[in-house]
Design a protein around this motif. Structure first.
Motif, PDB file in Angstrom:
ATOM      1  N   MET A   1      47.789   5.801   6.336  1.00 41.60           N
ATOM      2  CA  MET A   1      47.234   5.039   5.214  1.00 41.60           C
ATOM      3  C   MET A   1      48.245   4.008   4.693  1.00 41.60           C
ATOM      4  SD  MET A   1      44.304   6.236   5.165  1.00 41.60           S
ATOM      5  CE  MET A   1      43.410   7.662   5.774  1.00 41.60           C
ATOM      6  N   ALA A   2      49.516   4.411   4.624  1.00 45.06           N
ATOM      7  CA  ALA A   2      50.551   3.497   4.125  1.00 45.06           C
ATOM      8  C   ALA A   2      50.715   2.304   5.072  1.00 45.06           C
ATOM      9  CB  ALA A   2      51.874   4.244   3.977  1.00 45.06           C
ATOM     10  N   PHE A   3      50.767   2.562   6.377  1.00 45.37           N
ATOM     11  CA  PHE A   3      50.929   1.462   7.327  1.00 45.37           C
ATOM     12  C   PHE A   3      49.652   0.622   7.431  1.00 45.37           C
ATOM     13  CE2 PHE A   3      54.376   4.207   9.185  1.00 45.37           C
ATOM     14  CZ  PHE A   3      55.404   3.336   8.843  1.00 45.37           C
ATOM     15  N   SER A   4      48.506   1.226   7.150  1.00 42.91           N
ATOM     16  CA  SER A   4      47.257   0.450   7.116  1.00 42.91           C
ATOM     17  C   SER A   4      47.312  -0.569   5.988  1.00 42.91           C
ATOM     18  CB  SER A   4      46.055   1.379   6.931  1.00 42.91           C
ATOM     19  OG  SER A   4      45.962   2.307   7.984  1.00 42.91           O
ATOM     20  N   ALA A   5      47.808  -0.122   4.823  1.00 43.88           N
ATOM     21  CA  ALA A   5      47.964  -1.042   3.692  1.00 43.88           C
ATOM     22  C   ALA A   5      48.964  -2.144   4.031  1.00 43.88           C
ATOM     23  CB  ALA A   5      48.411  -0.270   2.453  1.00 43.88           C
TER      24      ALA A   5
ATOM     25  N   PHE B   1      47.317  -2.174  13.438  1.00 38.42           N
ATOM     26  CA  PHE B   1      46.314  -2.874  14.221  1.00 38.42           C
ATOM     27  C   PHE B   1      44.896  -2.367  13.945  1.00 38.42           C
ATOM     28  CE2 PHE B   1      50.126  -3.980  16.457  1.00 38.42           C
ATOM     29  CZ  PHE B   1      49.882  -5.249  16.946  1.00 38.42           C
ATOM     30  N   ALA B   2      44.640  -1.099  14.212  1.00 31.28           N
ATOM     31  CA  ALA B   2      43.264  -0.598  14.140  1.00 31.28           C
ATOM     32  C   ALA B   2      42.725  -0.605  12.711  1.00 31.28           C
ATOM     33  CB  ALA B   2      43.199   0.806  14.740  1.00 31.28           C
ATOM     34  N   VAL B   3      43.327   0.206  11.838  1.00 31.50           N
ATOM     35  CA  VAL B   3      42.813   0.328  10.470  1.00 31.50           C
ATOM     36  C   VAL B   3      43.050  -0.956   9.683  1.00 31.50           C
ATOM     37  CG1 VAL B   3      42.863   1.697   8.354  1.00 31.50           C
ATOM     38  CG2 VAL B   3      43.245   2.810  10.563  1.00 31.50           C
ATOM     39  N   GLY B   4      44.213  -1.595   9.890  1.00 35.01           N
ATOM     40  CA  GLY B   4      44.476  -2.861   9.221  1.00 35.01           C
ATOM     41  C   GLY B   4      43.438  -3.909   9.580  1.00 35.01           C
TER      42      GLY B   4
ATOM     43  N   PRO C   1      52.634 -12.056  11.463  1.00 36.20           N
ATOM     44  CA  PRO C   1      52.192 -11.329  12.663  1.00 36.20           C
ATOM     45  C   PRO C   1      52.720  -9.902  12.689  1.00 36.20           C
ATOM     46  CG  PRO C   1      53.924 -12.880  13.228  1.00 36.20           C
ATOM     47  CD  PRO C   1      53.568 -13.154  11.796  1.00 36.20           C
ATOM     48  N   ALA C   2      51.873  -8.971  13.123  1.00 37.29           N
ATOM     49  CA  ALA C   2      52.271  -7.565  13.158  1.00 37.29           C
ATOM     50  C   ALA C   2      52.934  -7.176  14.475  1.00 37.29           C
ATOM     51  CB  ALA C   2      51.053  -6.676  12.915  1.00 37.29           C
ATOM     52  N   ALA C   3      52.640  -7.905  15.549  1.00 33.66           N
ATOM     53  CA  ALA C   3      53.180  -7.542  16.861  1.00 33.66           C
ATOM     54  C   ALA C   3      54.706  -7.539  16.908  1.00 33.66           C
ATOM     55  CB  ALA C   3      52.616  -8.464  17.943  1.00 33.66           C
ATOM     56  N   PRO C   4      55.418  -8.531  16.311  1.00 34.47           N
ATOM     57  CA  PRO C   4      56.883  -8.461  16.334  1.00 34.47           C
ATOM     58  C   PRO C   4      57.429  -7.204  15.677  1.00 34.47           C
ATOM     59  CG  PRO C   4      56.165 -10.667  15.745  1.00 34.47           C
ATOM     60  CD  PRO C   4      54.934  -9.811  15.766  1.00 34.47           C
TER      61      PRO C   4
END
Length: 499
Positions: free
Chosen positions: A414-418, A209-212, A429-432
């Motif tokens: 960093m990996a999850f931001s990518a 959410f934040a960095v993405g 969607p990222a929320a699910p």
């Protein structure tokens, strides 16, 4: 109950409750510390220096303060610092983009106040019945409830449920990383000690959410914030039309939140998630959800707050914590030498009733304290992007590192931001994914416990009435979803022919 309010309203207790609400709000906006359980744990040593009644009243204030802060960051910055605020990112942040961040926060506070009123009244009058319901929930019932929550992810994915299911599958996959609590075997750790404890929720949240969000917006090269501050204080608050349109959403969220909160292990995350899905499916304009609608804020936040009243039932009546926050409260009661259980209301009424009263009074205090401060919080939206985005990145890195003091978590961030950036580019969607990450381990544990009880026979889910009822509900929900989507496709296909 009257004596409980009288005790909670005494000058000393009321002052500590106000102090707890303010401290909970301040700690709640910090990445890494923002969830209510963390705020309660941090301030637990302070509350233990007070007498039991005052200490528990202060903890109720901290609990509500952290909940309000989680809604603030989710709505204004698209950063859910607690799991129950994930759903608010859908419509709350979209409202902020439209310049209605203030009214969205006001709706969050108002719906929370109404729902808390319902929760405390239900707790007072329906506690015996709800306690019996809580006792009847074992692993099979809880497993089906978690499965129901996971399948509701389809309602959050708009017109493309396949992308929602892909996101959910990714969340379940990430949730399996770590040591299997049943066998002790490592799963997907690739020999890394750092992964043996699994992936931290905060690291995943900040990355997705934040960095993405920062990465996507930087690519768009926004020049400066388009937020225009309203001139009148009333313009920061929801209108009467907003309140009128959200009446049903608040009612649904209040009831569902209390019922799910009364179930041990239900929690505010499942309550807000289920509330959002039900409110969307009963709304006259379900297509508006996800684009910025007040119903999408009012329903989940009502469930989030009424859940607090429901969660007190298994805690006080059975000595069973329903979520992480009530686990800290249970620890505090035990440290005070108070044993929660069926006899608590007769042996320690001087603690039980004031704590219940303070849950309600804490919501009123937050409403009075924070409604006038909404213009100050909303000023965050006026910060220039060239300054706001680096601050979010720094807070994200510090928050990820602070959880376990590990630089490995920063690399995971960093990996999850990518990954979060990629999901946005693909309109997934990222929320699910985040919801599945939270609910998946609970569902897996409950299913495996159920199968152990039945010698690996899946019939246990149909032999128990409540579990079977939830199974029927799941089948009906899936069937209704399939029929609804087929009708929509037929309507779209028939439209050109009509012209």
């Amino acid at each position: 109950m009257y004596d409980g309010f009288a005790t909670a309203l005494s000058f000393n207790n009321f002052a500590w409750m106000i102090g707890g609400s303010i401290l909970g709000t301040l700690i709640g906006i910090l990445p890494g510390l923002g969830n209510p359980a963390a705020a309660l744990a941090i301030l637990l040593p302070l509350t233990l220096r007070l007498d039991p009644t005052t200490g528990m009243i202060m903890m109720a204030g901290i609990y509500h303060g952290a909940k309000f802060a989680g809604a603030t960051t989710a709505i204004l910055l698209n950063i859910p610092t607690e799991t129950s605020s994930i759903v608010l990112c859908y419509d709350g942040h979209e409202l902020s983009k439209k310049g209605r961040g203030g009214p969205a926060m006001g709706m969050s506070a108002i719906s929370g106040f109404i729902a808390s009123t319902v929760g405390v009244l239900a707790l007072t009058f329906a506690a015996p019945w709800a306690a019996e319901l809580a006792v009847s929930f074992g692993p099979p019932e809880f497993a089906m409830l978690m499965l129901f929550g996971l399948l509701l992810v389809v309602t959050l994915t708009g017109k493309n449920p396949v992308k929602g299911l892909i996101s959910m599958a990714l969340g379940l996959l990430v949730a399996t990383v770590g040591v299997d609590i049943f066998t002790g075997a490592e799963r997907y750790t690739f020999g890394s000690i750092d992964l043996s404890d699994g992936v931290e929720f905060l690291v995943l949240t900040l990355g997705l959410f934040a960095v993405g969000e920062v990465l996507v917006n930087v690519e768009r090269r926004p020049g400066k914030s388009s937020f225009v501050a309203p001139k009148k204080f009333l313009d920061y608050l929801p209108t009467w039309d907003d309140i009128r349109q959200t009446r049903l959403a608040i009612a649904i969220g209040s009831v569902l939140g209390f019922v799910i909160g009364a179930i041990p292990g239900g929690g505010s995350t499942l309550a807000s998630f289920v509330s959002y899905a039900v409110v969307k499916n009963t709304s006259k304009h379900p297509e508006a959800f996800g684009t910025g609608t007040m119903e999408g804020v009012a329903g989940p936040e009502a469930a989030n707050n009424s859940e607090a009243g429901g969660a007190m039932i298994p805690l006080l009546s059975l000595g069973i914590p329903g979520n992480a926050s009530t686990s800290v409260m249970l620890a505090a009661l035990l440290l005070y030498g108070v044993q929660p259980g069926p006899l608590l209301f007769s042996t320690h009424p001087e603690i039980a009733w004031p704590v219940i009263a303070s849950l309600y009074l804490g919501t009123i205090a937050l409403l009075v304290l924070n409604l006038p401060l909404i213009p100050m919080w909303v000023q965050i939206l006026r910060i220039p992007y060239w300054l706001l985005y680096p601050v979010i990145l720094v807070l994200g890195i510090v928050g990820a590192y602070s959880v376990r003091g590990s630089i490995f978590d920063v690399w995971m961030l960093m990996a999850f931001s990518a990954l979060g950036y990629t999901l946005r580019k693909l309109s997934v969607p990222a929320a699910p994914m985040l919801m599945a990450f939270v609910l998946g381990p609970q569902a897996e544990s409950a299913v495996r416990q159920s199968l152990m009880l039945s010698d690996n026979s899946p019939m246990i889910f149909l032999e128990r009435p409540i579990a079977a009822g939830i199974v029927v509900l799941i089948v009906v929900m899936v069937a209704a979803s399939i029929i609804s989507r087929r009708r929509q496709r037929h309507a779209v296909a028939a439209a050109p022919a009509a012209h």
